[in-house]
Each structure stands twice: as structure tokens, then as C-alpha cells.
Scaffold this motif. Sequence first.
Motif, PDB file in Angstrom:
ATOM      1  N   GLU A   1       0.834  -1.218   0.000  1.00  0.00           N
ATOM      2  CA  GLU A   1       0.000   0.000   0.000  1.00  0.00           C
ATOM      3  C   GLU A   1       0.860   1.256   0.000  1.00  0.00           C
ATOM      4  O   GLU A   1       0.658   2.166  -0.788  1.00  0.00           O
ATOM      5  CB  GLU A   1      -0.880   0.012   1.252  1.00  0.00           C
ATOM      6  N   LYS A   2       1.825   1.261   0.926  1.00  0.00           N
ATOM      7  CA  LYS A   2       2.732   2.400   1.030  1.00  0.00           C
ATOM      8  C   LYS A   2       3.494   2.582  -0.271  1.00  0.00           C
ATOM      9  O   LYS A   2       3.698   3.705  -0.735  1.00  0.00           O
ATOM     10  CB  LYS A   2       3.739   2.156   2.172  1.00  0.00           C
ATOM     11  N   ALA A   3       3.904   1.479  -0.869  1.00  0.00           N
ATOM     12  CA  ALA A   3       4.666   1.534  -2.116  1.00  0.00           C
ATOM     13  C   ALA A   3       3.866   2.247  -3.199  1.00  0.00           C
ATOM     14  O   ALA A   3       4.379   3.137  -3.882  1.00  0.00           O
ATOM     15  CB  ALA A   3       5.025   0.120  -2.563  1.00  0.00           C
ATOM     16  N   LEU A   4       2.573   1.885  -3.318  1.00  0.00           N
ATOM     17  CA  LEU A   4       1.739   2.504  -4.361  1.00  0.00           C
ATOM     18  C   LEU A   4       1.534   3.994  -4.091  1.00  0.00           C
ATOM     19  O   LEU A   4       1.554   4.816  -5.019  1.00  0.00           O
ATOM     20  CB  LEU A   4       0.388   1.777  -4.438  1.00  0.00           C
ATOM     21  N   ARG A   5       1.373   4.315  -2.792  1.00  0.00           N
ATOM     22  CA  ARG A   5       1.164   5.720  -2.437  1.00  0.00           C
ATOM     23  C   ARG A   5       2.421   6.531  -2.751  1.00  0.00           C
ATOM     24  O   ARG A   5       2.359   7.582  -3.400  1.00  0.00           O
ATOM     25  CB  ARG A   5       0.828   5.812  -0.948  1.00  0.00           C
ATOM     26  N   LEU A   6       3.572   6.040  -2.310  1.00  0.00           N
ATOM     27  CA  LEU A   6       4.833   6.756  -2.529  1.00  0.00           C
ATOM     28  C   LEU A   6       5.174   6.870  -4.017  1.00  0.00           C
ATOM     29  O   LEU A   6       5.737   7.867  -4.454  1.00  0.00           O
ATOM     30  CB  LEU A   6       5.981   6.059  -1.784  1.00  0.00           C
ATOM     31  N   ALA A   7       4.824   5.857  -4.789  1.00  0.00           N
ATOM     32  CA  ALA A   7       5.110   5.902  -6.228  1.00  0.00           C
ATOM     33  C   ALA A   7       4.387   7.072  -6.868  1.00  0.00           C
ATOM     34  O   ALA A   7       4.889   7.699  -7.804  1.00  0.00           O
ATOM     35  CB  ALA A   7       4.689   4.587  -6.886  1.00  0.00           C
ATOM     36  N   LYS A   8       3.172   7.354  -6.366  1.00  0.00           N
ATOM     37  CA  LYS A   8       2.392   8.461  -6.936  1.00  0.00           C
ATOM     38  C   LYS A   8       2.902   9.816  -6.433  1.00  0.00           C
ATOM     39  O   LYS A   8       3.037  10.760  -7.215  1.00  0.00           O
ATOM     40  CB  LYS A   8       0.914   8.286  -6.578  1.00  0.00           C
ATOM     41  N   THR A   9       3.186   9.893  -5.125  1.00  0.00           N
ATOM     42  CA  THR A   9       3.555  11.199  -4.570  1.00  0.00           C
ATOM     43  C   THR A   9       5.011  11.557  -4.843  1.00  0.00           C
ATOM     44  O   THR A   9       5.332  12.704  -5.121  1.00  0.00           O
ATOM     45  CB  THR A   9       3.304  11.238  -3.049  1.00  0.00           C
ATOM     46  N   GLU A  10       5.892  10.595  -4.802  1.00  0.00           N
ATOM     47  CA  GLU A  10       7.326  10.901  -4.919  1.00  0.00           C
ATOM     48  C   GLU A  10       7.829  10.843  -6.360  1.00  0.00           C
ATOM     49  O   GLU A  10       8.894  11.372  -6.671  1.00  0.00           O
ATOM     50  CB  GLU A  10       8.150   9.917  -4.079  1.00  0.00           C
ATOM     51  N   VAL A  11       7.079  10.170  -7.233  1.00  0.00           N
ATOM     52  CA  VAL A  11       7.475   9.922  -8.627  1.00  0.00           C
ATOM     53  C   VAL A  11       8.968   9.577  -8.736  1.00  0.00           C
ATOM     54  O   VAL A  11       9.783  10.374  -9.227  1.00  0.00           O
ATOM     55  CB  VAL A  11       7.130  11.113  -9.568  1.00  0.00           C
ATOM     56  N   PRO A  12       9.358   8.378  -8.282  1.00  0.00           N
ATOM     57  CA  PRO A  12      10.769   7.985  -8.327  1.00  0.00           C
ATOM     58  C   PRO A  12      11.239   7.697  -9.753  1.00  0.00           C
ATOM     59  O   PRO A  12      10.417   7.505 -10.659  1.00  0.00           O
ATOM     60  CB  PRO A  12      10.795   6.708  -7.485  1.00  0.00           C
ATOM     61  N   ARG A  13      12.555   7.678  -9.937  1.00  0.00           N
ATOM     62  CA  ARG A  13      13.114   7.360 -11.260  1.00  0.00           C
ATOM     63  C   ARG A  13      13.225   5.847 -11.445  1.00  0.00           C
ATOM     64  O   ARG A  13      13.380   5.356 -12.560  1.00  0.00           O
ATOM     65  CB  ARG A  13      14.526   7.971 -11.376  1.00  0.00           C
ATOM     66  N   LEU A  14      13.192   5.121 -10.308  1.00  0.00           N
ATOM     67  CA  LEU A  14      13.343   3.666 -10.374  1.00  0.00           C
ATOM     68  C   LEU A  14      12.660   3.049  -9.156  1.00  0.00           C
ATOM     69  O   LEU A  14      12.696   3.613  -8.074  1.00  0.00           O
ATOM     70  CB  LEU A  14      14.846   3.314 -10.365  1.00  0.00           C
ATOM     71  N   VAL A  15      12.043   1.884  -9.362  1.00  0.00           N
ATOM     72  CA  VAL A  15      11.439   1.180  -8.229  1.00  0.00           C
ATOM     73  C   VAL A  15      12.163  -0.155  -8.059  1.00  0.00           C
ATOM     74  O   VAL A  15      12.334  -0.909  -9.026  1.00  0.00           O
ATOM     75  CB  VAL A  15       9.923   0.929  -8.445  1.00  0.00           C
TER      76      VAL A  15
END
Lengths: 479, 129
Positions: B39-53
Motif C-alpha cells: 500500500e505504502k509503495a503505491l502511495r509513494l510511487a504516486k507522490t514521490e514519482v521515483p526514477r526507479l522502483v
Amino acid sequence: MQALKQPDSGGGHPGVAVARSKWRRIFYLLTAFNIVTVSGALYLTYQVLTLYRQEELAPTAGAIEKSGYLVAALAVFTICGVMVYGYNLRKKIDADEREKEKYFRALIETEGRLKNILDSTYDGVMLVAPGGKIEVANERAGELLAFDPRAVPRLGLADLLAGQFSAAVDYHRVLSEFQALLKHPEQEQEGEFEIGTPGLRTLHWAGRPAKGPGGEFWGFTLTFRDVTKERQVDRMKTEFVSFATHQLRTPLAGIKWLLELAAEAPDLSEEMGSYIQDARASTERLIALVNDLLDVSRLESGRIQVEPQEIRLGELTREVIEELSLLIQEKGHELSTSGGSESPPVLTDPKLLREVLVNLISNAIKYTPQGGKISIRMARQDASLRWEIQDNGIGIPKEIQQRLFEKFVRAENAQTLETEGTGLGLYLARALIERLGGGIGFESQEGKGSRFYFTLPLEKLAERRDYEKNHRANLAGRG
Amino acid sequence: MKKTIARILLVEDDRILRRAVETTLRRHGFNVVAADDGEKALRLAKTEVPRLVLLDLIIPKVQGFEVLRRLKQNPKTASIPVLILSNLGQESDVKQAMDLGAVDYLVKANLSLDQLVKKVGELLKGGED
């Protein structure tokens, strides 16, 4: 169950033939006896008549009396003879009858016993004629495949395929397998399928040619075995190993990574550094063992997939040597390869073959004392490509040679030289090579060196793809 | 050494593994945000927009495969490369992850931190082109 019959009934049972020839002998004896007595009577009558004619006399009372006695004696003799023979005949007939009855009773008893044995087996058994007609089927076969075995005289394998078998998972594969069996009933064949009546069951079947006493081809026996439980256990085992591997790998990765970080610490004493190095080596060994165990489990459950590509064995060998070059340098070995560039491309799975090469080459490096000579040769051999590695290492003791490809087997001299090693490497190598359709072997003399070799088939692209397709379909059938 | 501050989202539920990867990547100049469940991963992916997961597969709440599927379905996150770091290593797992759009699949126990840093560097360099 349908009566057990012998397809060849021309000669009948030898016991019947013996009884018949006895009858014939009695008939001939009786006929011969009658011919003798009748011709004797005729001869005597002729003698009496000649007597009358010679004497030209009317028959005297004496002569009549004489011939009367003669005829009467003859008659009594004949009657006695017939009675004696009749009595003997009666005795013989009775004995024959009794013997026959005994024989038939034994036959019925044997058949009943055979039927009971056949019906009580755990396996479903059928005898199928070459054309596909089911000659015999036991109760268990009917139970497993949901048909009435009493209907067998009117039943063919084709009827079962069109009827009961249509409930099988992956029906088309099952159908083609049984069609292949009907086409080549003289070959041993086997397979597995899941069928949904009642509840999903996994059935293993095997077709084997059946021959008569004279070696004539009768058709084939088809046995069906319920392996549902075994397959469930297999699945659980694989799932367990997969789970256990994951659970083991997580803490191992933790140890491995933190030791890597620790080794990079700036103010590390030399002593501490060497402890960390050893701990890292132990961790790597543990990880390798877990990986090997996982590979073994996957190979044994048939879940390793082969993805064939056209590859050059020479190139793959060079890559692996490159990978192991540090190890070779450390031991100061002289390693040579030949035949790599001339050998034809081979269709195989490079990932799986690489594991075999790593295994065989690193074994040669490890089990050859410092400064050894190792040579790798590749050459075409009939319809296969042969790869071999020769070393002048410690060799393999004779007493372990038979068991060398077994799981967890390590030679004593190998253990002394190198404490590492899981005893799984060669087991895996053999399983992988066999999975790739090849063969593996070795020749060795303790103290002199070893030569390990494997062969890979140089078959056509299409054939190999078909094989893989079938193998995958088989696995899919197993679920 | 020229270092761009690339943001990397690390999804790992094991505290020790998370610590090791985080420490290593930070040492090499990457900006790491970590999540310990799906859940946290999906949230952070949207808010932080990382270059790599960097994505683990066996994680609480939302499983790794599902996280990957949703990342690839969302237009906002679909282009972010996802590197699977898992200890599951069966062909079927690898195939499923690659089919869902992962860039690569590495087995943690068979990977050194050194190799991981190299791989991350390669993936980020590829993204810049």
C-alpha cells in the motif's frame, strides 16, 4: 469380468487330445477282435459243411452235436470277450469322464481365481486386441474410468476414448497419446491425465505389448493407476521447497549484504577483515547449497523448463572458463580447449547447459592439485556433439565410481582435498543433461586423473520444439 | 564522480535487507525512499514519482505482483522502470514479473550490493537517454 479366453483355440487343450486318442484305440481293438471272431466262426462253419459234403452223408446226430457245441462255444467265447471288453471300456470311459471333469473343474477354478485376483488389484487392467477391441477388463478399470466392465465384449478402446475419456482435462492430448498407442501397440508407452469423474483424479497409464505362449502378438495390456495422492504430495513438496527456499534466502541475503557492508568499513583491522572474509565465504556456501537444493527439487518435480536456442558450445565453454579464470589462476593450472570453433551449432538451453559446464570445469579445477593440466575437447560423434574434459587430478576411487552421480555422494579423496561441496553437483549435471536429451559419463583412475564427458543430440529444430511442446503439455496435464 | 540525485523507491518488508540496500544506495549518492508494504509503495510511487522502483514480491497488504500491475496500469507511474528484487526464483515467477513489465528480475541471495549498485546505475543511465 469377461471370461478369460485364449485367442488361439485351434489346438484345444492337450488333455482333451489324449482322451480322444484313447477312445480311438479302444475302437480299433474292438473292431479287430470282432473281425477275428467272425472270421473264426466262418472258418469253422466252412469246415463243418466240407465235412458233410465229403462224407456225402446226411448230417449225423454226432456231427450236428459237434458243430452245435462248436458254435455254442464260439458264441459263449464271443459274448464273454465282448462282456470283458465292454466292462473294461466302461471303466475306461468312466475314468476318462472323471479325469475330464477334474480337468474342467480345475480350469473353472483357475479361471475364477484369476478373475478374483484380477478384480482385486489396485490397478485397472485391460487386455486390448491389436485393433482396439477390449478383450478383458477388470472391475477396477471400470471403476477408474466409469464404465461397466460387463459391457466389454461390445466395447472398443475407441468407445472409451469418445465416451468416458472426453471428461479428461486436456482431452486432445490424451486422445492423441492413445491414438499413438493404438498405432504402435508393440511399443511400451505411458502417460498421465486428469479425469473428472467423480472428483478430479490423476490417472497414470501404461501400455505394454502382450504375447501368447508362442510369442505371437495378442495386443496390449493397459493398466491404469490412481496417482492422485502421489501428485498431491509432489505438489506440496515443491511448494514447500519453494517456500522454504524463500524463507532461507531472506536471512542469508541479510547476512551476506551486512557482511559486505562490514567489509567496506574504513577502520577495519586486518584480523577483523579476515574474519569477515571467512564469514562471507561460509555464507556463499550456504547460499549455493540452498540454490542446489532448490534446483534438485525443481528438476525432480519436472518443473525446470527447457528453452532451446541454437548455440555454439565452444563459445559457451569460453564464457564459463572466463568466469572461472580466477580459480584457474589461483591453482596455476594449464587449461586448453580444442574443437570448439569447428563443432556444429547445437539446439539446447544455454542456461541449463552453462550450469553443467560450470560444474564439470570447476570440479576439474578443484580436484586437480596445483599446476595441473586440464584439456577440453569438443567433437561431432555420429548424430551428437561430444564435449569432454580431461584432467590429471586426484581421480575417483573405484569403489565410489558406480554411485558418483547419486545425490549427496562425495568421494573420500575429494572430501579430504576440498571440504566444500554439497554432493549435488554431478547429480544435477546428469539430471540436466538428461533433461536436455543427452548422456553423461566418465572414466577415471584414482591418482591419475579423470575424464568427464557428455553428448548432446544434433537434432532438427522442429523435432526439438515438438518434444518441448509435448513435455510442457504433459506437465500441464499433471497440473 | 558526477552524481545526479536520482530518487529510488525501495519496497522491502525485511528490516535488515531494507537497511543494507538503503545504506548502500545512499553511500553511492542516491536519494532513497523506502516502503515496507504494498500500500505504502503505491502511495509513494504516486507522490514521490521515483526514477526507479526496486520491488520485493512477498510483501504485506498488497502483493508485489499486484503492485507491479497497478504501477504499470497507472499512466502516471507506467513509465517508471521496476526492478524486481525477490528471493523467489522460479521461472514462473520471473516470467510473470517480466510479462507484467518489470525491467529485470534479480534474486537477492545471489546478488551482491556491489552488483546491485552497478545494475541501478545502468538502469538510471538508460533512462536518461
